[in-house]
Design a protein around this motif. Structure first.
Motif, PDB file in Angstrom:
ATOM      1  N   HIS A 171      -5.778  -1.877  -0.115  1.00  0.00           N
ATOM      2  CA  HIS A 171      -5.292  -1.648  -1.478  1.00  0.00           C
ATOM      3  C   HIS A 171      -6.237  -2.260  -2.511  1.00  0.00           C
ATOM      4  N   ALA A 172      -6.886  -3.353  -2.132  1.00  0.00           N
ATOM      5  CA  ALA A 172      -7.844  -3.969  -3.050  1.00  0.00           C
ATOM      6  C   ALA A 172      -9.059  -3.065  -3.256  1.00  0.00           C
ATOM      7  N   ARG A 173      -9.401  -2.300  -2.201  1.00  0.00           N
ATOM      8  CA  ARG A 173     -10.568  -1.408  -2.290  1.00  0.00           C
ATOM      9  C   ARG A 173     -10.199  -0.017  -2.773  1.00  0.00           C
ATOM     10  N   TYR A 174      -9.107   0.509  -2.238  1.00  0.00           N
ATOM     11  CA  TYR A 174      -8.722   1.891  -2.509  1.00  0.00           C
ATOM     12  C   TYR A 174      -7.235   1.937  -2.874  1.00  0.00           C
ATOM     13  N   PRO A 175      -6.858   1.514  -4.063  1.00  0.00           N
ATOM     14  CA  PRO A 175      -5.427   1.481  -4.421  1.00  0.00           C
ATOM     15  C   PRO A 175      -4.817   2.873  -4.432  1.00  0.00           C
ATOM     16  N   ARG A 176      -3.571   2.945  -4.027  1.00  0.00           N
ATOM     17  CA  ARG A 176      -2.831   4.207  -4.027  1.00  0.00           C
ATOM     18  C   ARG A 176      -1.364   3.901  -4.299  1.00  0.00           C
ATOM     19  N   ASP A 177      -0.564   4.949  -4.457  1.00  0.00           N
ATOM     20  CA  ASP A 177       0.826   4.759  -4.859  1.00  0.00           C
ATOM     21  C   ASP A 177       1.788   4.638  -3.693  1.00  0.00           C
ATOM     22  N   ARG A 178       1.368   5.072  -2.495  1.00  0.00           N
ATOM     23  CA  ARG A 178       2.366   5.146  -1.429  1.00  0.00           C
ATOM     24  C   ARG A 178       1.770   4.861  -0.059  1.00  0.00           C
ATOM     25  N   TYR A 179       2.530   4.118   0.732  1.00  0.00           N
ATOM     26  CA  TYR A 179       2.194   3.826   2.118  1.00  0.00           C
ATOM     27  C   TYR A 179       3.425   4.112   2.978  1.00  0.00           C
ATOM     28  N   LEU A 196       8.635  -6.596   3.471  1.00  0.00           N
ATOM     29  CA  LEU A 196       7.956  -5.342   3.135  1.00  0.00           C
ATOM     30  C   LEU A 196       8.274  -4.921   1.702  1.00  0.00           C
ATOM     31  N   ALA A 197       9.558  -5.019   1.337  1.00  0.00           N
ATOM     32  CA  ALA A 197       9.947  -4.646  -0.025  1.00  0.00           C
ATOM     33  C   ALA A 197       9.314  -5.584  -1.045  1.00  0.00           C
ATOM     34  N   GLU A 198       9.275  -6.864  -0.744  1.00  0.00           N
ATOM     35  CA  GLU A 198       8.654  -7.823  -1.659  1.00  0.00           C
ATOM     36  C   GLU A 198       7.167  -7.531  -1.830  1.00  0.00           C
ATOM     37  N   PHE A 199       6.523  -7.204  -0.721  1.00  0.00           N
ATOM     38  CA  PHE A 199       5.097  -6.909  -0.774  1.00  0.00           C
ATOM     39  C   PHE A 199       4.835  -5.647  -1.589  1.00  0.00           C
ATOM     40  N   ALA A 200       5.694  -4.627  -1.404  1.00  0.00           N
ATOM     41  CA  ALA A 200       5.536  -3.387  -2.169  1.00  0.00           C
ATOM     42  C   ALA A 200       5.632  -3.664  -3.667  1.00  0.00           C
ATOM     43  N   THR A 201       6.580  -4.512  -4.040  1.00  0.00           N
ATOM     44  CA  THR A 201       6.717  -4.877  -5.453  1.00  0.00           C
ATOM     45  C   THR A 201       5.480  -5.613  -5.945  1.00  0.00           C
ATOM     46  N   GLU A 202       4.953  -6.465  -5.110  1.00  0.00           N
ATOM     47  CA  GLU A 202       3.766  -7.257  -5.475  1.00  0.00           C
ATOM     48  C   GLU A 202       2.568  -6.372  -5.774  1.00  0.00           C
ATOM     49  N   ILE A 203       2.342  -5.327  -4.962  1.00  0.00           N
ATOM     50  CA  ILE A 203       1.151  -4.488  -5.168  1.00  0.00           C
ATOM     51  C   ILE A 203       1.441  -3.265  -6.037  1.00  0.00           C
ATOM     52  N   GLY A 204       2.712  -3.039  -6.374  1.00  0.00           N
ATOM     53  CA  GLY A 204       3.050  -1.916  -7.234  1.00  0.00           C
ATOM     54  C   GLY A 204       2.964  -0.573  -6.554  1.00  0.00           C
ATOM     55  N   ARG A 206       4.862   2.106  -3.333  1.00  0.00           N
ATOM     56  CA  ARG A 206       6.014   2.348  -2.461  1.00  0.00           C
ATOM     57  C   ARG A 206       5.581   2.201  -1.010  1.00  0.00           C
ATOM     58  N   VAL A 207       6.381   1.509  -0.209  1.00  0.00           N
ATOM     59  CA  VAL A 207       6.095   1.324   1.212  1.00  0.00           C
ATOM     60  C   VAL A 207       7.351   1.696   1.997  1.00  0.00           C
TER      61      VAL A 207
END
Length: 823
Positions: A171-179, A196-204, A206-207
């Protein structure tokens, strides 16, 4: 009913480990112990094909089903833009199967094998593993850079650390909206469920998580120390006793110098990757599908007579190719076929029905690993009663250590009467050079590019939708004829048909759909009979593309074939897109490529393609492309492969982009198309309200069942006919050029299709119509009337009609009737 002992009982009773969750968990998983300072217990999957030999159909089916669930979750549009990433070594095959289930998703797996000359696109750590470092080595650097969903696949999802490490790095190299995270089992503890939900919020972003089964593993305090003590207590005595007591046969001696190994030449397709270490594209999967029956037949022929139980044994990260081979073999032999692979993971073996790893073969690493020599393992092979083992390795692992007295082949020969060795060529990407500094991108697909479904066609083009390329028709014609510009350097303004003309198109489609369907069937049957049983359809954009889609649909309807189909650009005077040919040669056998167009006029494109292929093969050293075009209609008698030689109305010629997936003509301009770019085109999304592309396809395909017998009979008749081109059309065009004092055959456009395009794109002078031509010319007469162009009836015209462009066009010119020539 016989009670089956759960293969986790032994560990559970001694360590107090509990597996709690879905009813399926005990079917999917067993338990074992391993030498590992971080985690003593090992969850052993019964459906992964790693430690436990399993039916290849079961292994493949579990991964494919997960991929289908991902496709349903994402929807067709997002699934078409997804990339799938699997984890080495255990989930490399699983990830491949998930990618197959997702559909047209390219696939990449991490690797622990560095490859000189291939740049690293990322990496991460798997903290609980015996070998922690993972590398990402895609051949195409753009593979991970897209904006579509990234699907991450592992065999189990326990703490989530590995996935989070991966996403954080990428995500740091190739950010995207969904995983999307995919696993056979979700075994997160209550404490890990929210991470997982906390991490998704952190990077902005959806996971999502997709798993076949869910549960938890309850570990009592001190389980690591207890497990290590059990391993120390049992490992030496149990492993030695198991190996010694499970020898079933004397070693076979069917390889000179080394017992038990007979080599089987698979005939692996040239240039096809052995797996997803550097990426694996949908086109490569299709190419593998086509090659598998012949490869499985070679293995089946080499099996000993009367073999009842056969194991196909893959090699560490090389899981998918052996799995697909095993699954194909399972369909053609009467023997029971099982599949598993060797591994780096050291696991305690115990001959107990309540333990997942009953036997263990130990042998030296034979692929010159980066971490130096060490032990490798094959589990549950000894003592399993296999009449033959087919060991499948890549060529990097075909080393002297493989044949050594303590090597894998000799170890296998001690436990089965027949060992076969199949070697798959290790795929190493060509190193970038100054001459070709970057890798070519994957084909564009709908709905992101074109209104066709993503599996109907892949466009080997670059998207120039944001570039203004349209010019007034008069300006374009003046520039083209004056030599100031090539016709492919700009686009005509898209003609928007009047309601009257749209009604005419629908009427023409209704009356000609069955006729077109029969021609589609006939030309497809010719291709399958004469060119290749598994052709790669390559349509010449854009007139050829609807025909290519229809031929693909016919092959599916009539023969159950899922043919690859791509669209490429060819430009008169400039040749075919060489980068598209390079891409095709890298992903398919050139001998299987069949170029497809809608119709022939005077044969200019046929000649252009022949010359372009000759020049490409001379420059690239690539051979095998057949330049002969397969067309729906060949009124000019320019090709051997056609559905008909009648010059009749093909309704797709009546419109521009709105019957061709909303794609423009192709563009070749030096400031937009670099030396290593595909030719360009535009996607006219704004014309979606007028789009009839899929309507046209569906209307024709609906007649396939009705015309099947007639089409096959027509093809049979054509096969027995002398179809040598006479080039009658070219002779007629030369005669017309002189007779009407045009003196340039490029300004004479013969046939209904070409005449229609003259009226839609160019500045026509007059239309020649064969005397007595009927409803096939209704749309031509309407367009000519709208544009003030005279229609002149001519006797003995080999075409239904011919469009003429005036050779002395200047701005403000008039037609022959004195009316201004305007759009």
């Amino acid at each position: 009913m016989k009670n089956v002992v759960w293969t986790g009982t032994w560990v559970a009773e001694r360590l107090g480990v509990e597996l709690v969750g879905d009813e399926r968990l005990s079917d999917l998983l067993g338990l074992a112990l391993r030498r590992n300072p971080r985690r003593a217990h090992l969850l052993v999957s019964n459906v992964l094909g790693k430690h436990v030999p399993q039916s290849p159909s079961v292994v493949y089916g579990h991964g494919f089903a997960l991929g289908r669930r991902v496709r349903e979750l994402l929807g067709a549009e997002d699934a078409g833009a997804a990339v799938v990433l699997g984890y080495a070594e255990t989930a490399t095959g699983l990830g491949h199967c998930v990618a197959d289930g997702v559909g047209l998703a390219p696939y990449l797996h991490s690797t622990r094998r560095p490859v000189p000359g291939v740049d690293t696109a990322g990496g991460f750590e798997e903290s609980h593993s015996h070998a922690t470092s993972h590398l990402l080595l895609p051949e195409n650097p753009a593979l991970l850079a897209g904006a579509g969903p990234l699907v991450l696949v592992d065999d189990e999802f326990s703490t989530g650390n590995t996935v989070l490490n991966t996403i954080r790095d990428l995500h740091a190299r190739y950010p995207r909206d969904r995983y999307v995270v995919v696993a056979l089992v979700d075994l997160r503890s209550a404490a890990d469920l929210g991470r997982l939900a906390e991490f998704a919020t952190e990077i902005g972003a959806r996971v999502d998580l997709v798993a076949a089964a869910r549960g938890t593993v309850n570990l009592p305090e001190g389980v690591l120390e207890k497990g290590q003590a059990l391993v120390a207590e049992h490992e030496t005595t149990e492993a030695t006793r198991t190996t010694e007591n499970t020898k079933t046969t004397e070693p076979a001696d069917n390889r000179p110098g080394h017992p038990g190994a007979a080599r089987v030449e698979l005939g692996w397709p040239r240039g096809l990757p052995d797996g997803g270490r550097h990426g694996f594209t949908p086109g490569q999967r299709i190419r593998l599908d086509a090659a598998l029956p012949a490869m499985a037949a070679r293995v089946a022929e080499a099996l000993p007579e009367g073999a009842r139980r056969v194991l196909v044994l893959g090699f560490e990260e090389l899981m998918y190719a052996p799995l697909r081979l095993a699954r194909e073999l399972e369909q053609v032999v009467s023997a029971e076929v099982r599949y598993s692979t060797t591994t780096r993971s050291p696991v305690l073996a115990l001959d107990d029905p309540g333990y997942a790893i009953r036997t263990r073969l130990v042998f030296p690493a034979h692929d010159d690993p980066d971490d130096g020599p060490g032990e490798r393992y094959a589990y549950n092979v000894a003592g399993a009663g296999f009449d033959a083992v087919v060991a499948v390795v890549d060529s990097a692992a075909d080393t002297p250590a493989l044949y050594a007295p303590d090597g894998l082949l000799v170890q296998l020969a001690e436990h089965t009467p027949s060992v076969l060795l199949a070697v798959v060529p290790s795929y190493v990407p060509a190193r970038p050079s100054a001459e070709r500094p970057s890798m070519l991108p994957e084909p564009l697909r709908g709905p992101a590019f074109s209104s066709y479904a993503p599996d109907e066609v892949g466009w080997l083009l670059q998207d120039l939708s944001d570039v203004t390329l349209e010019a007034p028709t008069e300006e374009r014609e003046e520039a083209i004829q004056s030599g100031g510009a090539h016709y492919a350097e700009s686009l005509p303004v898209e003609y928007q048909p009047s309601p009257q003309y749209q009604e005419l198109f629908q009427t023409a489609l209704g009356t000609s759909a069955a006729r077109i369907a029969q021609a589609v069937g006939a030309v497809t049957e010719l291709v399958l009979a004469e060119r290749s049983p598994h052709p790669v359809l390559v349509s010449l954009a854009r007139a050829g593309t609807p025909v290519g889609v229809l031929m693909r649909r016919w092959a599916q309807h009539r023969h159950g074939l899922d043919l690859p189909h791509y669209a490429v650009s060819i430009v008169r005077g400039r040749g075919i897109d060489a980068n598209a040919l390079r891409w095709l040669a890298a992903h398919h056998d050139p001998a299987d490529v069949v170029f497809v167009d809608g119709w022939t006029g005077k044969g200019a494109i046929t000649r252009e393609l022949t010359e372009a292929i000759r020049e490409f093969e001379a420059a690239e050293g690539v051979t095998g492309f057949d330049p002969e075009i397969a067309v729906l209609a060949d009124p000019g008698s320019c090709v051997r492969t056609y559905g008909t030689r009648e010059d009749f109305l093909i309704p797709s010629a009546c419109l521009n982009s709105t019957v061709s997936g909303l794609i423009s003509r192709t563009v070749l301009r030096s400031d937009l198309v670099g030396e290593y770019d595909f030719h360009g085109a535009k996607f006219y999304r704004e014309l979606a309200g007028s789009d009839v592309s899929v309507d046209f396809l569906d209307a024709v395909a609906a007649h396939f069942p009705d015309v099947a017998d007639a089409a096959c009979a027509q093809a049979k008749e054509l096969l027995a006919t002398d179809r040598t081109p006479t080039w009658e059309g070219w002779a007629a065009v030369e005669r017309i050029s002189e007779e009407y004092e045009i003196h340039d055959v490029n300004l004479v456009k013969p046939g209904v299709g070409e005449t229609t395009r003259v009226l839609l794109r160019r500045v026509p002078w007059k239309i020649l119509a064969r005397a007595g031509a009927g409803t096939d010319l209704d749309h031509v007469r309407l367009l000519a009337q709208q544009r003030g162009v005279p229609v002149e009836e001519v006797d003995e015209l080999p075409y239904t009609c011919v469009g003429l462009i005036h050779p002395k066009y200047t701005r403000g010119a008039t037609g022959a009737d004195g009316k201004a020539v305007t759009v």
